[in-house]
Design a protein around this motif. Structure first.
Motif, PDB file in Angstrom:
ATOM      1  N   VAL A   1       0.839  -1.195   0.000  1.00  0.00           N
ATOM      2  CA  VAL A   1       0.000   0.000   0.000  1.00  0.00           C
ATOM      3  C   VAL A   1       0.874   1.244   0.000  1.00  0.00           C
ATOM      4  O   VAL A   1       1.798   1.368   0.812  1.00  0.00           O
ATOM      5  N   LEU A   2       0.587   2.164  -0.935  1.00  0.00           N
ATOM      6  CA  LEU A   2       1.366   3.393  -1.074  1.00  0.00           C
ATOM      7  C   LEU A   2       0.428   4.581  -1.251  1.00  0.00           C
ATOM      8  O   LEU A   2      -0.671   4.437  -1.781  1.00  0.00           O
TER       9      LEU A   2
ATOM     10  N   LEU B   1      15.565   8.397   0.872  1.00  0.00           N
ATOM     11  CA  LEU B   1      15.578   7.573   2.085  1.00  0.00           C
ATOM     12  C   LEU B   1      15.318   8.448   3.306  1.00  0.00           C
ATOM     13  O   LEU B   1      14.511   8.108   4.184  1.00  0.00           O
ATOM     14  N   LEU B   2      16.006   9.594   3.370  1.00  0.00           N
ATOM     15  CA  LEU B   2      15.771  10.533   4.469  1.00  0.00           C
ATOM     16  C   LEU B   2      14.336  11.029   4.475  1.00  0.00           C
ATOM     17  O   LEU B   2      13.694  11.099   5.535  1.00  0.00           O
ATOM     18  N   ASP B   3      13.826  11.367   3.298  1.00  0.00           N
ATOM     19  CA  ASP B   3      12.454  11.856   3.191  1.00  0.00           C
ATOM     20  C   ASP B   3      11.462  10.830   3.736  1.00  0.00           C
ATOM     21  O   ASP B   3      10.561  11.163   4.509  1.00  0.00           O
ATOM     22  N   THR B   4      11.643   9.579   3.334  1.00  0.00           N
ATOM     23  CA  THR B   4      10.724   8.521   3.755  1.00  0.00           C
ATOM     24  C   THR B   4      10.785   8.277   5.247  1.00  0.00           C
ATOM     25  O   THR B   4       9.748   8.185   5.928  1.00  0.00           O
ATOM     26  N   VAL B   5      11.985   8.187   5.793  1.00  0.00           N
ATOM     27  CA  VAL B   5      12.151   7.916   7.221  1.00  0.00           C
ATOM     28  C   VAL B   5      11.604   9.058   8.061  1.00  0.00           C
ATOM     29  O   VAL B   5      10.862   8.836   9.039  1.00  0.00           O
ATOM     30  N   VAL B   6      11.959  10.293   7.705  1.00  0.00           N
ATOM     31  CA  VAL B   6      11.514  11.448   8.496  1.00  0.00           C
ATOM     32  C   VAL B   6       9.994  11.604   8.422  1.00  0.00           C
ATOM     33  O   VAL B   6       9.325  11.782   9.452  1.00  0.00           O
TER      34      VAL B   6
ATOM     35  N   ALA C   1       4.830  -2.329  11.439  1.00  0.00           N
ATOM     36  CA  ALA C   1       4.101  -1.701  10.340  1.00  0.00           C
ATOM     37  C   ALA C   1       4.811  -0.430   9.884  1.00  0.00           C
ATOM     38  O   ALA C   1       4.850  -0.125   8.689  1.00  0.00           O
ATOM     39  N   LEU C   2       5.386   0.288  10.841  1.00  0.00           N
ATOM     40  CA  LEU C   2       6.120   1.515  10.521  1.00  0.00           C
ATOM     41  C   LEU C   2       7.319   1.197   9.626  1.00  0.00           C
ATOM     42  O   LEU C   2       7.550   1.873   8.614  1.00  0.00           O
ATOM     43  N   LEU C   3       8.071   0.174   9.995  1.00  0.00           N
ATOM     44  CA  LEU C   3       9.236  -0.219   9.211  1.00  0.00           C
ATOM     45  C   LEU C   3       8.831  -0.739   7.831  1.00  0.00           C
ATOM     46  O   LEU C   3       9.518  -0.501   6.836  1.00  0.00           O
ATOM     47  N   ALA C   4       7.700  -1.440   7.776  1.00  0.00           N
ATOM     48  CA  ALA C   4       7.209  -1.951   6.496  1.00  0.00           C
ATOM     49  C   ALA C   4       6.821  -0.805   5.574  1.00  0.00           C
ATOM     50  O   ALA C   4       7.096  -0.846   4.368  1.00  0.00           O
TER      51      ALA C   4
ATOM     52  N   ALA D   1      11.489   1.489  -1.513  1.00  0.00           N
ATOM     53  CA  ALA D   1      11.741   0.592  -2.646  1.00  0.00           C
ATOM     54  C   ALA D   1      11.122   1.154  -3.924  1.00  0.00           C
ATOM     55  O   ALA D   1      11.736   1.120  -4.996  1.00  0.00           O
ATOM     56  N   PHE D   2       9.910   1.689  -3.806  1.00  0.00           N
ATOM     57  CA  PHE D   2       9.249   2.283  -4.963  1.00  0.00           C
ATOM     58  C   PHE D   2      10.023   3.506  -5.454  1.00  0.00           C
ATOM     59  O   PHE D   2      10.271   3.669  -6.656  1.00  0.00           O
ATOM     60  N   LYS D   3      10.423   4.383  -4.524  1.00  0.00           N
ATOM     61  CA  LYS D   3      11.164   5.588  -4.903  1.00  0.00           C
ATOM     62  C   LYS D   3      12.515   5.231  -5.518  1.00  0.00           C
ATOM     63  O   LYS D   3      12.980   5.904  -6.441  1.00  0.00           O
TER      64      LYS D   3
END
Length: 214
Positions: free
Chosen positions: A30-31, A147-152, A166-169, A176-178
């Motif tokens: 889900v994205l 990667l920074l954008d996604t994590v933050v 779920a957060l890590l998933a 992976a998509f980006k």
């Protein structure tokens, strides 16, 4: 061309904030719909930086931040305005455009961190390798900053509201998509850079002719 790139950058930012409420599923993952739009902004700043320099790219990022803040303020004002008696979609309007303050904060924080990181890494690699290896600095800067954008973003927006697994998933799936998009857009980066440099060459060539009529 710079004007069009800046307009595209800002337009994609605003669009990504609106599309963020729509979730789609691909292969069980889900994205948010915003992911298909927001990833392109890194391509735009890389092209601006390559053709027009780091200062131009930094100004674009700052202008994008200001534009997002202004857009959010106007959206909040529009939501707060009293509805006409015959307007029956206030709840839907607020749900789609409103979002939560926490999500808005997460979006702005991740934007500042990732976009400035993208510009910084891109130009450090350019200083190291010169005009060669555009594919390297485009991919390395984009993949690192995304990667920074996604994590933050996910950490600020959802930490404490969903299980850590779920957060890590969510982080892994979105990154992976980006990452895949970053690889796919490399030929587009080359095409846009070639276009921008050709435009600059034509402008320089035409300048003496323009001056001769003054």
């Amino acid at each position: 061309m710079l004007m069009y790139l800046n307009a595209l950058f800002v337009g994609l930012l605003i669009l990504s904030n609106i599309l963020g409420v729509k979730l789609f599923s691909v292969g069980g993952f889900v994205l948010p719909a915003a992911v298909i739009v927001y990833v392109v902004t890194y391509l735009v700043t890389d092209v601006i930086g390559e053709v027009y320099g780091r200062e131009a790219a930094s100004k674009t990022v700052k202008a994008g931040f200001v534009t997002q803040v202004v857009a959010m303020l106007f959206i909040l004002v529009a939501i707060a305005l009293p509805s006409a008696p015959f307007f029956e979609q206030q709840a839907e309007f607020q749900s789609i455009l409103g979002g939560s303050f926490r999500v808005m904060l997460a979006s702005l924080a991740s934007y500042l961190v990732s976009q400035h990181t993208d510009v910084a890494i891109f130009h450090k690699l350019k200083q190291k390798h010169g005009a060669n290896k555009l594919w390297l600095r485009n991919n390395v800067s984009t993949m690192t900053s995304q990667l920074l954008d996604t994590v933050v973003f996910i950490s600020i927006a959802f930490y404490g509201t969903v299980p850590m697994s779920a957060l890590l998933a969510m982080i892994g799936t979105q990154y992976a998509f980006k990452w895949m998009v970053a690889i796919i857009d490399t030929p587009i980066a080359y095409a846009l850079v070639k276009w921008g440099r050709k435009e600059q060459t034509n402008s320089t060539t035409m300048q003496p002719e323009a001056n001769s009529f003054s």
